[in-house]
Design an enzyme around this catalytic site. Structure first.
Site, PDB file in Angstrom:
ATOM      1  N   CYS A   1       0.845  -1.200   0.000  1.00 20.29           N
ATOM      2  CA  CYS A   1       0.000   0.000   0.000  1.00 20.29           C
ATOM      3  C   CYS A   1       0.885   1.257   0.000  1.00 20.29           C
ATOM      4  O   CYS A   1       1.722   1.432   0.901  1.00 20.29           O
ATOM      5  CB  CYS A   1      -0.875  -0.026   1.248  1.00 20.29           C
TER       6      CYS A   1
ATOM      7  N   CYS B   1       0.031   4.586  -6.334  1.00 19.78           N
ATOM      8  CA  CYS B   1      -1.095   3.980  -5.615  1.00 19.78           C
ATOM      9  C   CYS B   1      -1.296   2.596  -6.208  1.00 19.78           C
ATOM     10  O   CYS B   1      -1.166   2.420  -7.434  1.00 19.78           O
ATOM     11  CB  CYS B   1      -2.354   4.833  -5.802  1.00 19.78           C
TER      12      CYS B   1
END
Ligand code: DGL
Length: 266
Positions: free
Chosen positions: A70, A184
């Protein structure tokens, strides 16, 4: 070696996919924190608390290396994880920054990510360490995450949203970067739309691929396992996860498990 990989949800499977391709002789356990996704709109304190809890779960399962797939958790919680855990922890920001500085011809680098990742300045910091003269610009693109989650990456809506966010970098604009980091986990899923909108002369950096390469120093001396195993675990059994995961991992998607992280903190 058993490698733990985690993300706020499904997007980190792009990192897992690259990692399994690069290191087929190692077992993996992937945790998607689907009960608490998104991380990208939460404070660094909250994301750090979540990340610590997930890391404790993975340690309890016996992982010897944690890959923080992440971007938001890498940008906000990595120092705390590195300080607190007795095993190596690798995030996606450093490898993504390195790939961007290696690839960029003119040192004009753009970063796109969640609101929390962009607010943290983590990519800027990592890029400046490697290339102090880099000219860096960043844009938060929060709507890309739900678009990817919905499987809408190939739609007109995705293209329109990309055009709106990326307006300052469209062809013909003065401030165009030569390289853009997909900062991302979900953005590699939207890569075709982002690439179309930005134009083919801008290089797109996928930190999933570069992170898989970045763990080489840790794995090189580790012997391959005869029969590596793979698990995918979520904190909420949202119906859509298994379907999208199958799309990303294909037949190698193991049966989905659901865990409760309450015993590992709040
Ligand atoms: N995994 C997050 C990231 O890479 C995106 C989704 C979220 O906001 O939790 O930043």
């Amino acid at each position: 070696m058993l490698i733990g990989v985690f993300d706020s949800g499904i997007g980190g499977l792009t990192v897992l996919r690259s990692l399994r391709k690069a290191w087929p002789g190692h077992s993996t356990i992937y945790l998607g924190d689907t009960a608490r996704v998104p991380y990208g709109s939460k404070s660094p304190q909250t994301v750090t608390r979540y990340a610590m809890q997930v890391a404790k779960y993975l340690m309890d399962e016996g992982v010897e290396l944690i890959v923080v797939a992440c971007n938001t958790a890498s940008a906000t919680a990595l120092p705390e994880l590195e300080k607190s855990l007795p095993i190596p922890v690798v995030g996606v920001i450093g490898p993504g920054a390195k790939a961007a500085t290696d690839a960029s011809q003119g040192g004009r680098i753009g970063i796109i990510g969640t609101a929390a990742t962009i607010a943290s300045g983590a990519y800027e910091h990592a890029i400046k360490l490697l290339r102090p003269d880099a000219v860096i610009a960043s844009i938060a693109c929060p709507l890309f995450v739900p678009l990817a989650d919905e499987g809408w990456e190939g739609t007109k809506v995705a293209r329109e949203v990309a055009e709106r966010y990326l307006e300052p970098w469209l062809p013909g604009k003065e401030d165009r970067p030569d390289t853009v980091v997909l900062g991302c986990t979900h953005y590699p899923i939207l890569r075709p739309a982002i690439g179309d909108v930005l134009g083919r002369d801008i290089q797109l950096i996928d930190s999933a691929e570069t992170t898989a390469r970045a763990i080489a120093p840790i794995l090189l001396d580790e012997p391959d396992e005869k029969s590596p195993t793979h698990r995918v675990v979520v904190t909420d059994g949202a119906a859509g996860f298994a379907k999208t995961a199958k799309r990303l991992l294909g037949e190698s998607m193991p049966p989905l498990e659901v865990v409760d992280l309450t015993p590992f903190g709040s």
